[in-house]
Design a protein around this motif. Structure first.
Motif, mmCIF file in Angstrom:
data_model
loop_
_atom_site.group_PDB
_atom_site.id
_atom_site.type_symbol
_atom_site.label_atom_id
_atom_site.label_comp_id
_atom_site.label_asym_id
_atom_site.label_seq_id
_atom_site.Cartn_x
_atom_site.Cartn_y
_atom_site.Cartn_z
ATOM 1 N N ARG A 69 0.855 -1.182 0.000
ATOM 2 C CA ARG A 69 0.000 0.000 0.000
ATOM 3 C C ARG A 69 0.886 1.224 0.000
ATOM 4 N NH1 ARG A 69 -5.153 -0.496 3.196
ATOM 5 N NH2 ARG A 69 -5.505 -2.704 3.343
ATOM 6 N N ARG A 70 0.400 2.285 -0.592
ATOM 7 C CA ARG A 70 1.121 3.543 -0.456
ATOM 8 C C ARG A 70 1.065 3.920 1.021
ATOM 9 N NH1 ARG A 70 -1.405 7.925 -4.194
ATOM 10 N NH2 ARG A 70 0.643 8.861 -4.140
ATOM 11 N N PRO A 71 2.150 4.420 1.560
ATOM 12 C CA PRO A 71 2.108 4.778 2.990
ATOM 13 C C PRO A 71 1.240 6.013 3.208
ATOM 14 C CG PRO A 71 4.246 5.305 2.067
ATOM 15 C CD PRO A 71 3.451 4.700 0.963
ATOM 16 N N THR A 72 -0.057 5.797 3.153
ATOM 17 C CA THR A 72 -0.992 6.911 3.288
ATOM 18 C C THR A 72 -1.039 7.329 4.744
ATOM 19 O OG1 THR A 72 -2.231 5.693 1.661
ATOM 20 C CG2 THR A 72 -3.253 7.673 2.492
ATOM 21 N N VAL A 73 -0.373 8.413 5.035
ATOM 22 C CA VAL A 73 -0.312 8.858 6.424
ATOM 23 C C VAL A 73 -1.684 9.241 6.947
ATOM 24 C CG1 VAL A 73 2.094 9.588 6.490
ATOM 25 C CG2 VAL A 73 0.380 11.143 5.601
ATOM 26 N N SER A 74 -2.573 9.609 6.026
ATOM 27 C CA SER A 74 -3.897 10.046 6.474
ATOM 28 C C SER A 74 -4.819 8.876 6.785
ATOM 29 C CB SER A 74 -4.545 10.919 5.414
ATOM 30 O OG SER A 74 -4.662 10.212 4.214
ATOM 31 N N GLU A 75 -4.414 7.675 6.434
ATOM 32 C CA GLU A 75 -5.232 6.515 6.782
ATOM 33 C C GLU A 75 -5.170 6.318 8.285
ATOM 34 O OE1 GLU A 75 -4.366 2.775 4.939
ATOM 35 O OE2 GLU A 75 -5.343 3.441 3.110
ATOM 36 N N LEU A 76 -6.298 6.059 8.851
ATOM 37 C CA LEU A 76 -6.313 6.015 10.307
ATOM 38 C C LEU A 76 -5.941 4.649 10.873
ATOM 39 C CD1 LEU A 76 -9.463 8.208 10.671
ATOM 40 C CD2 LEU A 76 -7.192 8.845 11.408
ATOM 41 N N PRO B 34 4.995 1.933 -4.776
ATOM 42 C CA PRO B 34 5.806 2.366 -3.627
ATOM 43 C C PRO B 34 7.131 1.606 -3.550
ATOM 44 C CG PRO B 34 3.557 1.911 -2.954
ATOM 45 C CD PRO B 34 3.674 1.454 -4.365
ATOM 46 N N LEU B 90 5.115 6.815 10.862
ATOM 47 C CA LEU B 90 4.713 7.322 9.553
ATOM 48 C C LEU B 90 5.062 8.800 9.445
ATOM 49 C CD1 LEU B 90 2.179 5.160 10.439
ATOM 50 C CD2 LEU B 90 1.785 5.566 8.035
ATOM 51 N N PHE B 107 4.235 10.742 12.940
ATOM 52 C CA PHE B 107 3.596 10.198 14.137
ATOM 53 C C PHE B 107 3.889 8.716 14.310
ATOM 54 C CE2 PHE B 107 0.522 10.010 10.676
ATOM 55 C CZ PHE B 107 -0.022 8.748 10.771
ATOM 56 N N ARG B 109 2.324 5.158 15.221
ATOM 57 C CA ARG B 109 1.032 4.447 15.233
ATOM 58 C C ARG B 109 1.184 3.189 16.085
ATOM 59 N NH1 ARG B 109 -1.185 3.183 9.523
ATOM 60 N NH2 ARG B 109 -2.113 5.238 9.690
ATOM 61 N N GLN B 121 -2.488 7.004 17.820
ATOM 62 C CA GLN B 121 -1.475 7.714 17.032
ATOM 63 C C GLN B 121 -0.995 8.923 17.825
ATOM 64 O OE1 GLN B 121 -2.584 6.200 12.710
ATOM 65 N NE2 GLN B 121 -3.523 8.150 13.093
ATOM 66 N N PRO B 126 -3.031 12.769 11.526
ATOM 67 C CA PRO B 126 -4.012 13.124 10.502
ATOM 68 C C PRO B 126 -5.207 13.851 11.115
ATOM 69 C CG PRO B 126 -3.494 10.775 10.413
ATOM 70 C CD PRO B 126 -2.848 11.312 11.633
ATOM 71 N N TYR B 137 -3.486 13.025 -1.106
ATOM 72 C CA TYR B 137 -2.855 12.936 -2.423
ATOM 73 C C TYR B 137 -3.631 13.735 -3.465
ATOM 74 C CZ TYR B 137 -0.051 9.142 -0.508
ATOM 75 O OH TYR B 137 0.810 8.398 0.235
ATOM 76 N N TRP B 199 -1.095 19.851 9.548
ATOM 77 C CA TRP B 199 -1.745 18.944 10.481
ATOM 78 C C TRP B 199 -1.404 19.299 11.925
ATOM 79 C CZ3 TRP B 199 -1.318 13.329 8.088
ATOM 80 C CH2 TRP B 199 -2.130 13.284 6.952
ATOM 81 N N HIS B 206 -8.370 5.714 17.311
ATOM 82 C CA HIS B 206 -9.203 5.355 16.172
ATOM 83 C C HIS B 206 -9.659 3.913 16.314
ATOM 84 C CE1 HIS B 206 -9.411 3.818 11.896
ATOM 85 N NE2 HIS B 206 -10.410 4.647 11.983
#
Lengths: 246, 408
Positions: A69-76, B34, B90, B107, B109, B121, B126, B137, B199, B206
């Motif tokens: 996966r792309r390291p999507t930092v916004s994914e929780l 990636p 991350l 941060f 996780r 986190q 985020p 993105y 941010w 979460h």
């Protein structure tokens, strides 16, 4: 005499025109098709007769890593682990189709499932004209699309329990993706003849009912192809051919 | 620095990207996936977007005084380092218009139980509030512009305060460079309703299941002014609940409250100990539905800023902003889509000496456009914006724009 000369001239002109046209079409085909998997012309010395077998093993020096996966930092949430087993599977095929191969092929149906955010199988080899079903076996939305020259399509987003289909008519390599989950990808290899095989997890393959003759055989794994290797098949006989990739 | 001084530099990079994009897939050398190493423990991704458009003389798309979202070269690198099943670090580093790279996210996780969908986190985390800010993105945004709520600069500032309602009314429609008499008098850009460009720092929890997802956080800044270091001695508490009643539908509700004025600004207006009174309180609702070839998104945010009443005519009651956007995308053909967004940002009224008016000039934007995938990870977008504002020097502005996005 004069008439004969005129006729010969016309024939020469016509044959030049045909040759030019052929060259145009050939260059167009090679331009349009994305890495065509087979040539459309039978190799020299091919005899259309009873079948033989080409078998062997494809050894992978290095197994292609799965697409992360792309390291999507916004994914929780933290992503689940990936399965690598499908990357072990290669495809072995005849570079040139034996005479009569096109009549022999009977396209059918195949399934490329979407399960646990993966396409299963990761590599699918089919003959041209085959209809592939793409069921969604996850509880989330998926999408199937490809921008490959051999097949440009988008099946839209659809829910679990639903399936969409697509007929693959043009030989070539088709990379399939999901636009929601960028790590999901698969290969569909479309052949104009039925002389190909997908290896098992240990790299073993077996191409059966190959008409007697001399062929060039290629092994492919995750976008990497071997150099064509010659194999001579006798009627009812078997040829052993091993490959090493990467 | 005047806007657009680095234009040539990023236009050159945009051209280079365009040339790379035209290289056939077979000869492609740019990464398409990636980059993974250390046995899968380290993953790097990247996202480059180059947007080009005419000069935005009305500052409708400015994210601060120097950067317009329509004339922006954004380079993002994201990375994750997994340390076992329970821990991951991350981070994201971002550069805008070839400026110095800035950490956007960093941060830790923590997943205490691998079998449960529960994460903690800690760090620059985020956004908890709303839906758009987490679509980091460029490819996640079907258009080039941003929703007004997440980008448009109001005249309100965290470090400078209007002494009276008249002073605030004078700054209507000048959020890109506003100035007030109390605290910091230096002109600077104001605050958006919620920031999509930085941010907040703090702790976030979460938890998710197939049907419901809940997030809560305690952070240093507010949704309009995320911070790395706290400058107001107060914390923001934010929460969001999202449900998926049917596949393809997401309904979300968010709330956040925290002090937004800097201690210095608060003290200069009201003296010691009143900082916690001047808060930003926000509520949000969002919806996303997708099926087949279309995707529809709706988002609304109501934000109240409580500011000190210093001199007459007093700013009576909280300053409210209401932002609403509806966005749609339809795939016309493989790799080709059309999109549109209708956006409105309205403000509550205040009473000045001579008039009663909204405290900032309401803005409406219609953006239509589309995108074409040259290859899977190289997208060319075009858009056309029609902006109107009920105040300020420039009231109407039409802006075409083009953008090239590359990601891996």
């Amino acid at each position: 005499m004069e008439t004969q000369r005129t006729q010969r001239g016309r024939r020469t002109q016509r044959s030049r025109l045909v040759r030019a046209l052929f060259l145009c079409v050939a260059s167009l085909v090679s331009f349009v098709s994305f890495e065509p998997l087979v040539s459309f012309f039978p190799p020299a010395g091919v005899l259309a007769a009873g079948g033989g077998t080409i078998r062997g093993r494809v050894e992978l020096r290095r197994v292609a890593p799965p697409v992360e996966r792309r390291p999507t930092v916004s994914e929780l949430g933290a992503p689940a682990a990936r399965d690598v087993s499908d990357r072990l599977r290669s495809v072995v095929y005849l570079e040139s189709a034996p005479r009569g191969a096109f009549e022999q092929s009977r396209p059918g149906r195949a399934v490329l499932n979407q399960r646990e955010e993966r396409f299963v199988p990761h590599v699918l080899a089919i003959t041209a004209g085959t209809i592939v079903d793409f069921p969604n076996s996850d509880r989330i939305y998926h999408n199937v699309f490809s921008l490959s020259k051999a097949a440009r399509f988008d099946l839209g987003r659809y829910a679990a329990g639903h399936s969409e289909s697509r007929r693959f008519d043009q030989p070539g390599i088709v990379r399939v993706f999901c636009d929601i989950h960028s790590h999901m990808n698969a290969f569909v290899l479309v052949f104009s003849h039925p002389f190909f095989a997908v290896t098992d997890d240990e790299g073993r393959y077996r191409i059966e009912n190959v008409p007697a003759g001399t062929y060039s055989v290629i092994a492919w794994n995750e976008g990497v192809s071997s150099e064509p290797r010659p194999a001579t098949i006798s009627d009812g006989g078997a040829a052993e051919l091993d490959f090493t990739l990467r | 620095m005047k806007p657009g001084t680095t234009k040539r530099k990023w236009e050159a990079i945009a051209c280079a990207l365009a040339v790379c994009g035209s290289v056939p897939a077979r000869a492609q050398t740019l990464p398409s996936e990636p980059i993974v190493f250390a046995d899968g423990r380290v993953t790097f991704g990247g996202d480059v977007s180059a947007s080009i458009g005419p000069d935005d003389t009305g500052f409708f798309n400015y994210t601060d005084y120097q950067h317009s979202a329509l004339r922006l070269l954004r380079i993002d690198f994201t990375g994750s380092l997994k340390a076992g099943d329970h821990l991951a670090v991350l981070g994201e580093v971002r550069s805008e218009n070839v400026g110095s790279p800035r950490p956007y996210a960093l941060f830790l996780r923590i997943r205490p139980w691998t079998a449960r969908q529960f994460d903690l986190q800690v760090g620059r985390v985020p956004p908890t509030f709303g839906a758009f800010a987490r679509r980091t993105y460029a490819a996640d945004n079907p258009l080039i512009g941003y929703p007004l709520a997440y980008q448009y600069l109001t005249s309100l500032r965290p470090d400078s305060l209007p002494g009276s309602a008249d002073e605030l009314l004078r700054m209507r429609g000048r959020g890109w460079l506003s100035s007030f008499s109390l605290a910091n008098p230096t002109p600077d850009h104001g605050l958006p309703v919620a920031s999509a460009f930085s941010w907040d720092t703090g702790v976030q929890m979460h938890v998710t299941s197939d049907f419901i997802e809940a997030t809560a956080s305690v952070t240093a800044g507010t949704i309009s002014d995320p911070l790395v270091t706290d400058d107001n001695s107060g914390k923001q508490i934010a929460g969001r609940v999202a449900v998926r009643p049917i596949v393809g539908l997401i309904l979300g509700a968010s709330a956040a409250r925290g002090p937004f004025l800097t201690e210095t600004a608060s003290q200069s207006a009201m003296g010691e100990g009143r900082n916690g009174d001047f808060t930003q309180t926000a509520w949000g609702g969002d919806l996303e539905y997708s099926r087949g070839y279309y995707l529809v998104r709706f988002e609304t945010i109501v934000s109240d800023w409580t500011v000190p009443a210093v001199r007459a005519p007093l700013i009576d009651g909280p300053l409210r902003a209401l932002a609403t956007s509806v966005e749609g995308r339809y795939k016309i053909a493989p790799g080709l889509y059309a999109a549109a967004r209708l956006d409105h940002l309205g403000f509550s009224e205040i009473v000045g000496t001579a008039r009663r008016d909204t405290w900032d000039a309401p803005v409406t934007r219609l953006e239509i456009g589309g995108g074409y995938s040259i290859q899977r990870n190289l997208i060319f977008k075009v858009s056309y914006q029609h902006n109107t504002r009920e105040g300020g020097r420039v009231r109407t502005l039409n802006l075409p724009a083009a953008q090239l996005v590359f990601w891996f």
